[in-house]
Every structure is written in structure tokens, then in C-alpha cells.
Design a protein around this motif. Structure first.
Motif, PDB file in Angstrom:
ATOM      1  N   VAL A  91      41.137   5.855  34.348  1.00  0.00           N
ATOM      2  CA  VAL A  91      41.742   6.664  35.416  1.00  0.00           C
ATOM      3  C   VAL A  91      43.125   7.168  34.997  1.00  0.00           C
ATOM      4  CG1 VAL A  91      42.957   4.878  36.744  1.00  0.00           C
ATOM      5  CG2 VAL A  91      41.922   6.816  37.925  1.00  0.00           C
ATOM      6  N   LEU A  92      43.843   6.415  34.169  1.00  0.00           N
ATOM      7  CA  LEU A  92      45.120   6.892  33.645  1.00  0.00           C
ATOM      8  C   LEU A  92      44.909   8.114  32.758  1.00  0.00           C
ATOM      9  CD1 LEU A  92      47.000   3.580  32.768  1.00  0.00           C
ATOM     10  CD2 LEU A  92      47.729   5.310  34.425  1.00  0.00           C
ATOM     11  N   ALA A  93      43.867   8.051  31.914  1.00  0.00           N
ATOM     12  CA  ALA A  93      43.578   9.180  31.034  1.00  0.00           C
ATOM     13  C   ALA A  93      43.138  10.397  31.842  1.00  0.00           C
ATOM     14  CB  ALA A  93      42.494   8.796  30.033  1.00  0.00           C
ATOM     15  N   LEU A  94      42.279  10.172  32.835  1.00  0.00           N
ATOM     16  CA  LEU A  94      41.808  11.282  33.661  1.00  0.00           C
ATOM     17  C   LEU A  94      42.953  11.934  34.429  1.00  0.00           C
ATOM     18  CD1 LEU A  94      38.508   9.757  35.126  1.00  0.00           C
ATOM     19  CD2 LEU A  94      38.700  11.611  33.447  1.00  0.00           C
ATOM     20  N   THR A  95      43.988  11.159  34.735  1.00  0.00           N
ATOM     21  CA  THR A  95      45.133  11.688  35.475  1.00  0.00           C
ATOM     22  C   THR A  95      46.133  12.394  34.569  1.00  0.00           C
ATOM     23  OG1 THR A  95      44.935   9.921  37.124  1.00  0.00           O
ATOM     24  CG2 THR A  95      47.037  11.096  37.025  1.00  0.00           C
ATOM     25  N   ALA A  98      37.681  15.511  37.950  1.00  0.00           N
ATOM     26  CA  ALA A  98      37.357  14.337  37.148  1.00  0.00           C
ATOM     27  C   ALA A  98      37.894  13.054  37.775  1.00  0.00           C
ATOM     28  CB  ALA A  98      37.923  14.519  35.737  1.00  0.00           C
ATOM     29  N   GLN A  99      39.142  13.088  38.211  1.00  0.00           N
ATOM     30  CA  GLN A  99      39.769  11.896  38.789  1.00  0.00           C
ATOM     31  C   GLN A  99      39.056  11.469  40.072  1.00  0.00           C
ATOM     32  OE1 GLN A  99      43.539  12.303  40.849  1.00  0.00           O
ATOM     33  NE2 GLN A  99      44.419  10.683  39.578  1.00  0.00           N
ATOM     34  N   VAL A 150      47.299  19.161  36.125  1.00  0.00           N
ATOM     35  CA  VAL A 150      48.203  18.383  36.962  1.00  0.00           C
ATOM     36  C   VAL A 150      49.648  18.819  36.736  1.00  0.00           C
ATOM     37  CG1 VAL A 150      48.702  16.455  35.399  1.00  0.00           C
ATOM     38  CG2 VAL A 150      48.627  16.052  37.840  1.00  0.00           C
ATOM     39  N   TYR A 151      49.943  19.290  35.529  1.00  0.00           N
ATOM     40  CA  TYR A 151      51.307  19.725  35.231  1.00  0.00           C
ATOM     41  C   TYR A 151      51.599  21.107  35.812  1.00  0.00           C
ATOM     42  CZ  TYR A 151      51.031  15.677  32.273  1.00  0.00           C
ATOM     43  OH  TYR A 151      50.871  14.379  31.841  1.00  0.00           O
TER      44      TYR A 151
END
Length: 208
Positions: free
Chosen positions: A122-126, A26-27, A132-133
Motif C-alpha cells: 500500500v505504501l508503493a501504491l500510494t 490502485a490504492q 498523487v503529486y
């Protein structure tokens, strides 16, 4: 401990960072689209690289172990992230139904509101992506295996990989603008983004 040890750890971190980042997601899909349009590339690349730096540093510090010990938080992020991805995917599908061409004037249309919206997206997608965690936990375990102080060289290498990738993706996308001068090209891109976002969102829910 020699300089070769530091370089080896940094190189391993670089390879690991690229392996985790360079994938259809997504990002990356969002950064690619913004790069093609020439909209707010610098702040988006900066946000992506800085976010990755914070996440990688957290992994090296051992935060990844805390995350894996709190599965409830990951579950919440899973569903929130899935809802966001599906919503963004539907928006991309709507754009694909009404594609436009990219003209020279489009590359200079940088509205203030548009920049804020792009950075928020982009903050939400990240940060709403639970995967990512999991990457934090992986980077943390690989970094700790290097021992002190080599784990920070490993982390620095991973951060460098992130910077190189997002700069290449965001600023290099301009070479595709000629191809995207046709509405049909945007139909394919946004259609692909829609399928990717919805598939990722569905995968998060089904993988719960």
C-alpha cells in the motif's frame, strides 16, 4: 474573519479531498480487497490516511509548486509506478485464474509477514503513483487561494475526507464478505483489479 469562514474552508477542503480520493484506483482497489478479507485493515487504513495527511500538508506548504517545477522526478515516478502497477495487475490476474472462497477462518489469518507485505504494497501504491503529486499541486493551489490561516482549515478538511473514506472503505468492506464466500466472486474482483492495475500502468506510460 468569522467561524463560518473557517467552516467554509474546511468544508471545501473536505469536498475536494473526497473528490480526489473517491475514485477507482490502485490504492482503493487494494484497500477494498484487504477489507473484504479482513486482513491487516487497521494498519493499512492508518498508512493510507497518514500518507494522505503528509501529502496534503506538503501541498498546503507549497511543495506542489516545487514538484511541478521538477518534471524529471515525475517522469521517473511515472515509469517506476507503471512497472509496479502492471506487476501487481499480473499477480491479480493469476489469482483470478485460481480463485478461492472466503471462509470464517480466513478473517483471522493475520500473519506477521503478511502484514509487512501488505503495508509495503500500500505504501508503493500510494507513493509511486505520479498522479498523487499532481493532486498535491491542485490542493496546494486551492488552499493558497483561501489565504492565511484558512488554507490550513482547507487542508484539515481534506485530511478528514481521507480519513473518512479509507475507514469506510476498509472497515465497511466486511459487509461484502457473504458475497465473496463464492470463488466466482473473487474471480470477478481480482479480474477487475487486474484490468484496473494494468490499465492504469499502461495509461501512465502512454501519457508520458
Amino acid at each position: 474573519m468569522t467561524s463560518l469562514d473557517f467552516l467554509h474552508s474546511a468544508g471545501l477542503g473536505l469536498a475536494t479531498g473526497l473528490a480526489l480520493i473517491v475514485a477507482i484506483g490502485a490504492q482503493n482497489a487494494f484497500v477494498l480487497r484487504q477489507g473484504i478479507r479482513g486482513e491487516h485493515i487497521a494498519p493499512i487504513v492508518a498508512v493510507c490516511a497518514l500518507s494522505d495527511a503528509v501529502l496534503i500538508a506538503a501541498g498546503v506548504l507549497g511543495t506542489g509548486a516545487l514538484i511541478t517545477a521538477a518534471p524529471a522526478a515525475v517522469v521517473v515516478l511515472r515509469y517506476v509506478g507503471a512497472a509496479f502497477l502492471v506487476t501487481y495487475g499480473l499477480m491479480a490476474a493469476k489469482r483470478a485464474m485460481r480463485p478461492t472462497s472466503l471462509t470464517a477462518g480466513d478473517t483471522h489469518a493475520h500473519g506477521k509477514g503478511g502484514a509487512a507485505a501488505a503495508i509495503t504494497t500500500v505504501l508503493a501504491l500510494t507513493w509511486l503513483n505520479p498522479h498523487v503529486y499532481l493532486d498535491i499541486a491542485l490542493i496546494g493551489s486551492l488552499a493558497s487561494a483561501q489565504g492565511s490561516p484558512l488554507q490550513w482549515w482547507f487542508g484539515a478538511g481534506a485530511m478528514l475526507g481521507s480519513i473518512l473514506w479509507f475507514c469506510s472503505l476498509g472497515f465497511g468492506a466486511r459487509f461484502l464478505r457473504g458475497f465473496f464466500a463464492r470463488p466466482l466472486s473473487w474471480r470477478f474482483l481480482d479480474g477487475g483489479i487486474a484490468l484496473t492495475m494494468v490499465a492504469l500502468g499502461a495509461g501512465l506510460v502512454l501519457g508520458a
